[in-house]
Design a protein around this motif. Structure first.
Motif, mmCIF file in Angstrom:
data_model
loop_
_atom_site.group_PDB
_atom_site.id
_atom_site.type_symbol
_atom_site.label_atom_id
_atom_site.label_comp_id
_atom_site.label_asym_id
_atom_site.label_seq_id
_atom_site.Cartn_x
_atom_site.Cartn_y
_atom_site.Cartn_z
ATOM 1 N N ALA A 36 46.472 35.059 17.185
ATOM 2 C CA ALA A 36 45.716 34.831 18.425
ATOM 3 C C ALA A 36 46.086 35.858 19.478
ATOM 4 O O ALA A 36 45.222 36.380 20.192
ATOM 5 N N ARG A 37 47.371 36.186 19.570
ATOM 6 C CA ARG A 37 47.805 37.195 20.543
ATOM 7 C C ARG A 37 47.266 38.570 20.176
ATOM 8 O O ARG A 37 46.867 39.340 21.051
ATOM 9 N N LEU A 38 47.267 38.882 18.888
ATOM 10 C CA LEU A 38 46.742 40.171 18.441
ATOM 11 C C LEU A 38 45.271 40.319 18.794
ATOM 12 O O LEU A 38 44.833 41.376 19.270
ATOM 13 N N ARG A 39 44.495 39.261 18.583
ATOM 14 C CA ARG A 39 43.056 39.320 18.869
ATOM 15 C C ARG A 39 42.779 39.239 20.362
ATOM 16 O O ARG A 39 41.895 39.915 20.875
ATOM 17 N N GLY A 40 43.522 38.381 21.056
ATOM 18 C CA GLY A 40 43.392 38.295 22.507
ATOM 19 C C GLY A 40 42.200 37.524 22.998
ATOM 20 O O GLY A 40 42.265 36.830 24.014
ATOM 21 N N THR A 41 41.094 37.628 22.290
ATOM 22 C CA THR A 41 39.850 36.980 22.715
ATOM 23 C C THR A 41 38.891 36.903 21.540
ATOM 24 O O THR A 41 38.991 37.696 20.600
ATOM 25 N N SER A 42 37.978 35.954 21.601
ATOM 26 C CA SER A 42 36.862 35.955 20.653
ATOM 27 C C SER A 42 35.875 37.023 21.095
ATOM 28 O O SER A 42 35.748 37.322 22.277
ATOM 29 N N LEU A 93 33.352 48.179 42.537
ATOM 30 C CA LEU A 93 34.489 47.265 42.460
ATOM 31 C C LEU A 93 35.393 47.613 41.291
ATOM 32 O O LEU A 93 34.967 48.232 40.311
ATOM 33 N N LYS A 94 36.621 47.202 41.369
ATOM 34 C CA LYS A 94 37.543 47.363 40.254
ATOM 35 C C LYS A 94 37.265 46.317 39.188
ATOM 36 O O LYS A 94 36.566 45.340 39.429
ATOM 37 N N GLN A 95 37.846 46.527 38.019
ATOM 38 C CA GLN A 95 37.738 45.530 36.959
ATOM 39 C C GLN A 95 38.826 44.478 37.135
ATOM 40 O O GLN A 95 39.962 44.803 37.477
ATOM 41 N N ALA A 96 38.449 43.232 36.900
ATOM 42 C CA ALA A 96 39.450 42.170 36.929
ATOM 43 C C ALA A 96 40.376 42.330 35.727
ATOM 44 O O ALA A 96 39.978 42.873 34.691
ATOM 45 N N ARG A 97 41.597 41.847 35.859
ATOM 46 C CA ARG A 97 42.563 41.955 34.762
ATOM 47 C C ARG A 97 43.566 40.811 34.852
ATOM 48 O O ARG A 97 43.573 40.030 35.810
ATOM 49 N N TYR A 98 44.416 40.730 33.843
ATOM 50 C CA TYR A 98 45.469 39.721 33.826
ATOM 51 C C TYR A 98 46.768 40.333 34.340
ATOM 52 O O TYR A 98 47.046 41.515 34.126
ATOM 53 N N SER A 99 47.550 39.535 35.037
ATOM 54 C CA SER A 99 48.818 40.021 35.560
ATOM 55 C C SER A 99 49.775 38.855 35.752
ATOM 56 O O SER A 99 49.351 37.724 36.016
ATOM 57 N N GLU A 100 51.063 39.156 35.611
ATOM 58 C CA GLU A 100 52.082 38.144 35.901
ATOM 59 C C GLU A 100 52.358 38.069 37.401
ATOM 60 O O GLU A 100 53.033 37.143 37.853
ATOM 61 N N ARG A 108 38.987 30.497 23.040
ATOM 62 C CA ARG A 108 38.503 31.871 22.878
ATOM 63 C C ARG A 108 39.252 32.913 23.703
ATOM 64 O O ARG A 108 38.939 34.098 23.608
ATOM 65 N N ARG A 109 40.266 32.511 24.504
ATOM 66 C CA ARG A 109 41.024 33.485 25.294
ATOM 67 C C ARG A 109 42.510 33.162 25.208
ATOM 68 O O ARG A 109 42.915 32.039 25.500
ATOM 69 N N TYR A 110 43.309 34.152 24.838
ATOM 70 C CA TYR A 110 44.742 33.926 24.677
ATOM 71 C C TYR A 110 45.447 33.634 26.003
ATOM 72 O O TYR A 110 46.345 32.775 26.047
ATOM 73 N N PRO A 111 45.104 34.315 27.117
ATOM 74 C CA PRO A 111 45.781 33.982 28.381
ATOM 75 C C PRO A 111 45.632 32.517 28.773
ATOM 76 O O PRO A 111 46.564 31.925 29.327
ATOM 77 N N ASP A 112 44.474 31.905 28.493
ATOM 78 C CA ASP A 112 44.291 30.484 28.789
ATOM 79 C C ASP A 112 45.276 29.642 27.986
ATOM 80 O O ASP A 112 45.834 28.652 28.495
ATOM 81 N N ILE A 129 52.146 40.212 27.710
ATOM 82 C CA ILE A 129 50.951 39.447 27.317
ATOM 83 C C ILE A 129 49.767 39.825 28.198
ATOM 84 O O ILE A 129 48.639 39.998 27.709
ATOM 85 N N ALA A 130 50.011 39.977 29.507
ATOM 86 C CA ALA A 130 48.941 40.341 30.429
ATOM 87 C C ALA A 130 48.354 41.702 30.081
ATOM 88 O O ALA A 130 47.128 41.885 30.041
ATOM 89 N N GLU A 131 49.229 42.685 29.827
ATOM 90 C CA GLU A 131 48.769 44.030 29.477
ATOM 91 C C GLU A 131 47.974 44.011 28.180
ATOM 92 O O GLU A 131 46.885 44.594 28.080
ATOM 93 N N GLN A 132 48.517 43.349 27.169
ATOM 94 C CA GLN A 132 47.867 43.302 25.864
ATOM 95 C C GLN A 132 46.537 42.562 25.941
ATOM 96 O O GLN A 132 45.536 42.983 25.340
#
Length: 842
Positions: free
Chosen positions: A349-355, A607-614, A635-639, A714-717
């Motif tokens: 799931a971490r490798l895929r990151g998302t559906s 606008l900038k792109q949204a992203r994940y961050s700690e 369908r999303r690993y961060p969730d 995890i956020a970067e990946q």
């Protein structure tokens, strides 16, 4: 075993800030299976850019590996053989960073053995007056991809594969005997040739065996194959490789998706271990687990999704409280109960990151046993959930909330169409869902309240229509239509936004290390560029006079030293005061205007792109101080990560509550794993947090179940996986559009100019969402030139102008089968057309 942060600190302390694998094994006292874990952690640090691999088994801190005239970055190749390296800000000398403006240009001879997407070490050889740099690649730090998808050809001297990615410019040489995956020695010891052939025909295809036309393995001319690179390219020879998979002919049914999957290197094959873990997930919920959770099964909870949805990860219900407030319940599939850390399922799931969603299928993040069955909130079946119950007042403010582990039994599987029909007063729909209709009306009322709250604080809504490809009963494209968005879509969006904000705010207030979905304010340069373009339409964001800083490059001053000439000045926009409310007001002004689509597109691009961050820096577009992704763990690993963190917080609270209860104290937590809290209801709570320059700095987290350095990785990946998925989805959609237009060459359409460049302008066809280029060279009625300051193409004699937002009539002139691009030609209407719709080229 040290954490990844500890490994970094260990290497930082070395004299040259690098260390070998054996040295780390010895000095860290690693033994047995821990050696494998150390290697895996080093690989993750290399993938995230925190370490560089500078030898077969040596690792270095990026800043130490790159000297004063060196940068480390990602290589993006052009089909003509040159490339650009985007520097990694963490792997560049500070003085060089201040001097460098943009990417580093790499001429063809200086590319060396690197390929598109590789992370490379570059030596800068010269600077242009505008700060642009040129350099040469010293070595490849990290290979982006080990495989290339392309078209197989037989040659006189040697066989070769032409890559389908135009950025991989060189052909891949296939040595004799390596053109057929069934003849390789790899399978001799493990399975028979017949078994291998059966496996090859299915090849873990996403669609299935029916997508593959019968192929003659002895004749692969023009067949698309996937190639593993065995020898990387050099200055004197092309890359070499072996065919590992035969996909089929490019135009065969279903092969386009298979090509895109491999072109973008989307993980699509679940290992036997992953599938076994998914099959072993317990479908029956133990009574002890039910007793431990909050029971919502008696409530009228529904899922609302599209007609073709197969995985349902959110369910909702709404009711009115005695005090007149609303109670909104958002229940999210508890994937974290089944996918636990350290398992093969979690690693995958971490490798895929998302559906990844394509027009006619999907590449899921989790096996179907979980995504469409055990975790999916199917109707009339008990399912485990993470629940967010919110009390919301008449202004849309969350005045109280309750987070808990729960169990539900969804009453009904609703669709957006059905809910909309109920709300629109359709008699059939209202009769069928008579018991639920009052609740849907409350949902509509609450959604409007929540939307108005977001509008008050300045949240931006770009309601741009999306293209939807429709297929006939044979799976072939029949049309491209505009996606329909109704009130049912919007109410679910509002409910999910509220739950995401509530969970983010709770974890931040508790000072628990977590993941956030952040959207930073736009760069001054992009705002400046947008204002220049918007001014041509008579609009502005209202930022006022943009402060401009005039600078001179040191190289220019040195070059002009002693000549009496003044060094050229470059104008750079300084930091600008910009708020989401400015964007919001402009979207309201242009609503319904002819220029709405083009200006909305330009605003979005600024606008900038949204992203994940700690680290929480807020969400600009939503005008939210705290936001996360909590509502789609299927369908999303961060969730899924946020669920794990919240679960630990809930269980810790339950234990604490039990201890204090025994001591006779009252707390807001109880033993059912619930947390009750008060919403943030301050004076002026609906004012935009971005109304002044945002100085929101969350206090440092006290801790949490996942270390901050791991959350960073995890956020970067996850952000990279999201970008990859978006590019793949967009790439296939564009390919589908090109296929759809192949039979329409010679036909003419109305269109809108959406971009103007020095080589021509791009036109989007009305209602079809198909883009194509009108080359400057094709405008034969005059000599045209591009005016950069106004973004216009103007004829020198007739002064005819082509500009952004202009409506034109174009003919589909040609389609490039290699680049998958459409070329248009501008038409002028004949005074007396022979037939309606027939035009001549302009």
């Amino acid at each position: 075993m040290l954490s990844e942060e500890g490994i970094l600190k260990k290497i930082e302390r070395q004299p040259k800030r690098n260390a070998g694998f054996k040295q780390l094994v010895r000095e860290l006292g690693v033994h047995g299976a821990e050696r494998k874990e150390l290697a895996a952690r080093l690989d993750r640090l290399v993938s995230s850019g925190q370490l560089l691999r500078v030898g077969l088994d040596r690792y270095a801190i990026p800043q130490a590996a790159a000297g004063r005239n060196m940068v480390v970055g990602r290589l993006s190749m052009h089909r003509d053989g040159y490339g650009f390296v985007t520097p990694d800000p963490t792997a560049i000398d500070e003085r060089l960073k201040a001097r460098l403006a943009g990417d580093v240009f790499i001429p063809p001879p200086a590319v060396g053995q690197a390929m598109h997407g590789d992370r490379v070490l570059v030596e800068i050889s010269s600077f242009r007056p505008d700060g642009r740099a040129e350099g040469r690649i010293l070595r490849t730090v990290n290979r982006a991809n080990a495989t290339v998808v392309g078209v197989f050809h037989y040659g006189r001297r040697q066989n070769y594969v032409t890559p389908m990615d135009q950025k991989v410019a060189q052909e891949i040489v296939i040595p004799p005997g390596w053109e057929n995956p069934l003849t390789t020695e790899d399978t001799e010891d493990t399975e028979s040739t017949e078994a291998t052939q059966r496996k090859s025909k299915s090849a873990h295809r996403v669609l299935g065996a029916e997508a593959m036309r019968h192929l003659d393995a002895e004749n692969l001319e023009d067949v698309v194959v996937d190639v593993e690179i065995t020898d990387w390219p050099s200055a004197t020879q092309n890359a070499r490789g072996r065919v590992i998979e035969i996909l089929g002919y490019e135009n065969d049914f279903g092969v386009d998706v298979e090509i895109i999957i491999r072109k973008f290197h989307l993980p699509h094959h679940f290992s036997d271990e992953v599938l076994e873990e998914a099959r072993n997930a317990a479908a029956t919920i133990p009574s002890a687990e039910i007793k431990r959770r909050r029971d919502f099964r008696s409530l009228p909870i529904v899922t609302i999704d599209g007609e073709t949805a197969r995985d349902f990860d959110d369910a909702v219900t709404v009711r009115k409280l005695e005090n007149g407030n609303y109670e909104l319940q958002v229940h999210i599939a508890d994937v974290s109960h089944y996918v636990t850390p350290g398992t093969a399922l979690d690693d995958e799931a971490r490798l895929r990151g998302t559906s990844v969603y394509f027009p006619d299928r999907a590449v899921p993040m989790l096996p179907l046993e979980l995504s469409t069955d055990i975790c999916s909130l199917r109707p009339r079946v008990d399912r485990l959930v993470m629940s967010c119950v919110m009390e919301i007042d008449h202004r849309g403010e969350i005045v109280g909330y309750d987070l808990s582990e729960g169990i539900i039994c969804s009453t009904e599987r609703m669709t957006y169409t059905a809910v909309n029909a109920v709300l629109e007063g359709d008699s059939v729909a209202r009769h069928r869902y008579a018991e639920l209709a009052p609740m849907f009306e409350m949902m509509r009322d609450l959604a409007l309240i929540l939307r108005h709250k977001r509008e008050r604080r300045g949240s931006i809504d770009f309601d741009l229509p999306e293209p939807v490809i429709e297929f006939d009963e044979h799976g072939l494209m029949k049309s491209i239509t505009r996606s329909e968005r109704n009130i049912a879509h919007r109410l679910i969006e509002e409910f999910m936004l509220s739950a995401n904000e509530c969970v983010a705010g709770h974890l931040e207030n508790k000072r628990i290390a977590s993941l956030y979905r952040i959207h930073e304010k736009p760069d001054a340069k992009r705002v400046y560029d947008f204002e220049v373009l918007a001014a041509t339409f008579g609009y502005s964001l209202g930022v006022g006079a943009l402060p401009i800083q005039r600078v001179q490059m040191k190289s220019d001053r040195r070059a002009n030293y002693g000549t009496g000439k003044r060094a050229r000045e470059i104008e750079i926009p300084k930091d600008v005061h910009i708020t989401p409310r400015m964007y919001q007001k402009l979207t309201e002004k242009i609503a319904g205007k002819p220029e709405e689509r083009i200006l909305s597109f330009l605003m979005l691009r600024s606008l900038k792109q949204a992203r994940y961050s700690e680290e929480n820096s807020g969400h600009f577009a939503l005008a939210a101080t705290s936001y996360t992704h909590f509502t789609s763990p299927i369908r999303r690993y961060p969730d899924l990560i946020v669920h794990r963190i919240l679960r630990e917080v809930l269980r810790s609270a339950a234990v604490s509550a039990a201890i204090h209860r025994d001591a006779g104290q009252n707390l807001s937590e109880d033993v059912s794993g619930r947390i009750k809290g008060q919403g943030r209801r301050e004076a002026g709570a609906t004012a935009s947090p971005w109304s002044k320059r945002r100085e929101h700095h969350a206090p440092e987290p006290l801790g949490g179940p996942i270390p901050v350095d791991e959350l960073h990785n995890i956020a970067e990946q996850s952000s990279l996986s999201e970008r990859r998925a978006d590019e793949a989805e967009r790439g296939l959609m564009e390919w589908k559009k090109v296929k759809f237009m192949q039979d329409r060459v010679g036909e003419d359409f109305d269109g809108l100019i959406i971009s103007v460049t020095k080589f021509g302008f791009f036109v989007e066809l009305a209602d079809l969402f198909v883009e194509g280029l009108v080359p400057l060279s094709s405008l034969s009625d005059d000599r045209y030139s591009f005016h950069e300051n106004t973004r216009e193409i103007i004829g020198q004699r007739g002064r005819k102008i082509y500009s952004l937002g202009q409506k034109v009539r174009v003919l589909v002139d040609r389609i490039d089968p290699v680049e998958k691009k459409i070329q248009f030609a501008v038409l002028e209407e004949v005074k007396k057309p022979r037939k309606s719709g027939k035009y001549l080229r302009g």
